[in-house]
Design an enzyme around this catalytic site. Structure first.
Site, mmCIF file in Angstrom:
data_model
loop_
_atom_site.group_PDB
_atom_site.id
_atom_site.type_symbol
_atom_site.label_atom_id
_atom_site.label_comp_id
_atom_site.label_asym_id
_atom_site.label_seq_id
_atom_site.Cartn_x
_atom_site.Cartn_y
_atom_site.Cartn_z
ATOM 1 C CE LYS A 1 -4.401 -1.738 1.420
ATOM 2 N NZ LYS A 1 -5.594 -1.636 2.210
ATOM 3 C CE LYS B 1 -13.445 -1.581 0.661
ATOM 4 N NZ LYS B 1 -12.205 -1.801 1.404
ATOM 5 C CE LYS C 1 -6.319 -6.780 -1.685
ATOM 6 N NZ LYS C 1 -6.881 -6.523 -0.362
HETATM 7 N N1 AQP Z 1 -9.565 -9.447 -3.516
HETATM 8 C C1 AQP Z 1 -9.977 -9.998 -2.390
HETATM 9 N N2 AQP Z 1 -10.241 -11.319 -2.330
HETATM 10 C C2 AQP Z 1 -10.688 -11.891 -1.173
HETATM 11 N N3 AQP Z 1 -10.892 -11.190 -0.037
HETATM 12 C C3 AQP Z 1 -10.648 -9.862 -0.069
HETATM 13 N N4 AQP Z 1 -10.750 -8.894 0.856
HETATM 14 C C4 AQP Z 1 -10.378 -7.699 0.337
HETATM 15 N N5 AQP Z 1 -10.025 -7.865 -0.945
HETATM 16 C C5 AQP Z 1 -10.175 -9.192 -1.225
HETATM 17 C C6 AQP Z 1 -11.215 -9.140 2.212
HETATM 18 O O1 AQP Z 1 -12.219 -8.180 2.517
HETATM 19 C C7 AQP Z 1 -12.135 -7.842 3.891
HETATM 20 C C8 AQP Z 1 -12.108 -6.369 4.075
HETATM 21 O O2 AQP Z 1 -10.994 -5.777 3.486
HETATM 22 P P1 AQP Z 1 -10.711 -4.235 3.771
HETATM 23 O O3 AQP Z 1 -11.600 -3.383 2.978
HETATM 24 O O4 AQP Z 1 -10.757 -3.962 5.207
HETATM 25 O O5 AQP Z 1 -9.240 -4.043 3.356
HETATM 26 P P2 AQP Z 1 -8.445 -4.539 2.125
HETATM 27 O O6 AQP Z 1 -8.095 -5.980 2.312
HETATM 28 O O7 AQP Z 1 -7.333 -3.597 1.983
HETATM 29 O O8 AQP Z 1 -9.488 -4.442 0.925
HETATM 30 P P3 AQP Z 1 -9.371 -3.619 -0.387
HETATM 31 O O9 AQP Z 1 -10.596 -3.801 -1.171
HETATM 32 O O10 AQP Z 1 -8.081 -3.916 -1.061
HETATM 33 O O11 AQP Z 1 -9.430 -2.154 0.149
HETATM 34 P P4 AQP Z 1 -8.496 -0.925 -0.112
HETATM 35 O O12 AQP Z 1 -8.301 -0.859 -1.576
HETATM 36 O O13 AQP Z 1 -9.288 0.201 0.465
HETATM 37 O O14 AQP Z 1 -7.257 -1.202 0.650
HETATM 38 C C9 AQP Z 1 -10.898 -8.536 4.458
HETATM 39 O O15 AQP Z 1 -11.302 -9.719 5.113
HETATM 40 C C10 AQP Z 1 -10.107 -8.871 3.233
HETATM 41 O O16 AQP Z 1 -9.318 -10.025 3.425
#
Ligand code: AQP
Length: 339
Positions: free
Chosen positions: A115, A202, A199
């Site tokens: 990140k 968002k 991955k």
């Molecule tokens: N691509 C993914 N596949 C499976 N699980 C996923 N999770 C996130 N992306 C995937 C799971 O969703 C939960 C919440 O995640 P989060 O929003 O708290 O943080 P993150 O993992 O950083 O998700 P993003 O979408 O990538 O958000 P941004 O872009 O804002 O950082 C967790 O259980 C995560 O494992």
């Protein structure tokens, strides 16, 4: 001292939820809710750790994430749904964990490296200590199980290290449980539709890289139709997906939705062109996501209803957190100011 089973998980309100959040996390929560006590948090403190987030967006996204939980089947009468900022004990325990966790442990966190990117000096200090806050989220309630996607496995290991070190340092064996990650189903790491090695996230700048829970059916079908694949047809075995990240991802998504294994899916579509497979996958996605979207829209139409659910959940969470935080304060030696 055996700890009573308690499930805790959360999602950051940093944007619209996507298929990865749903298959990797939320969908697995529904089954757990039937068997265990559960707490599902909208982790708005975590949402501030990235780039500057417009307050209006944070506000809307917080309610939208709560609406997604409820629309997906989390029952606020049964499980506690709340937003993290409304329970100050999360931040208080996180401070104590900042002092328990070692810099060397945090330096190994791959999510921080991913990140923060190349310019680490510019990353917020909050992003660096993010895993300590995450440990506080779970341990504040002495939760025992944490259903998450594959990407959070390393943070769960750190959480266990923090719990263990606190218990050891203060001579309170088993005060905190060592929470177990629950990484479930064939889609624990849903990949981007544009790049099978990244991955689904968002924060990916490309909107076509992810399926949103708020996407209307025609947009879902279009995104799947345009999803990147290689020119070869589907293989006849799972081994044939090796080295074909995009193909593997679409098959895993299909398997997660149909409740089958990837082997069953490829056996059915062996030799088929991706155009046909994508048509069926699009249909399956729409049949799962369209009812959730409709319910989300209905809930979002009444923000005060969601506010009430969050307020009730936060009150329940505060009541559960207070005695644990007081025990922690006593254990570390803070003087309780008496009148
Ligand atoms: N691509 C993914 N596949 C499976 N699980 C996923 N999770 C996130 N992306 C995937 C799971 O969703 C939960 C919440 O995640 P989060 O929003 O708290 O943080 P993150 O993992 O950083 O998700 P993003 O979408 O990538 O958000 P941004 O872009 O804002 O950082 C967790 O259980 C995560 O494992």
């Amino acid at each position: 001292m055996p700890h009573k089973p308690l499930v805790f998980s959360g999602i950051q309100p940093t944007g619209n939820l996507h298929l990865g959040n749903y298959l990797g996390a939320i969908r697995n929560w529904i089954g757990l809710q039937a068997q265990h006590e559960c707490m599902f948090c909208v982790v708005d403190l975590h949402a501030l750790t990235g780039d500057f987030l417009d307050p209006a967006l944070l506000n809307t996204a917080t309610r939208r994430v709560a609406a997604a939980y409820i629309a997906s089947g989390i029952d606020p009468a049964k499980s506690i749904i709340f937003n993290q900022s409304q329970v100050p004990a999360h931040a208080e325990l996180a401070w104590i964990f900042n002092c328990v966790a070692r810099v060397g442990w945090l330096n190994r966190m791959t999510q921080f490296k991913d990140k923060a990117g190349k310019d680490r000096e510019r990353a917020s200090a909050g992003l660096y200590v993010y895993p300590n806050l995450m440990a506080a989220d779970v341990l504040l309630y002495k939760a025992t199980h944490v259903p998450v996607g594959e990407d959070q496995k390393q943070h769960l290991e750190l959480m266990r290290d923090i719990a263990q070190k606190f218990n050891n340092d203060y001579g309170v064996p088993e005060f905190f449980p060592l929470p177990e990650p629950l990484i479930m189903g064939p889609a624990t790491r849903v990949m981007s539709l544009r790049d099978g090695t990244a991955k689904m996230s968002k924060s990916d700048p490309s909107e076509t890289s992810r399926i949103l829970l708020s996407d209307p059916p025609e947009r879902i079908v279009e995104k799947i139709r345009k999803a990147r694949t290689d020119p070869a047809p589907l293989p006849d075995s799972v081994e044939g997906l090796a080295g074909r990240a995009e193909a593997d991802n679409l098959v895993a998504i299909y398997a997660a939705l149909s409740g089958e294994t990837k082997a069953t899916v490829v056996a059915r579509y062996a030799g088929a062109l991706f155009s046909r497979f994508k048509e069926d996958l699009g249909e399956r996605l729409v049949s799962v996501l369209a009812p959730i979207r409709a319910e989300m829209l209905r809930l979002e139409d009444d923000p005060s209803h969601i506010n009430r659910i969050l307020a009730e959940g936060s009150a329940r969470a505060r009541a559960r957190a207070a005695p644990v935080l007081q025990d922690v304060f006593d254990i570390v030696g803070f003087v309780k100011a008496e009148r």
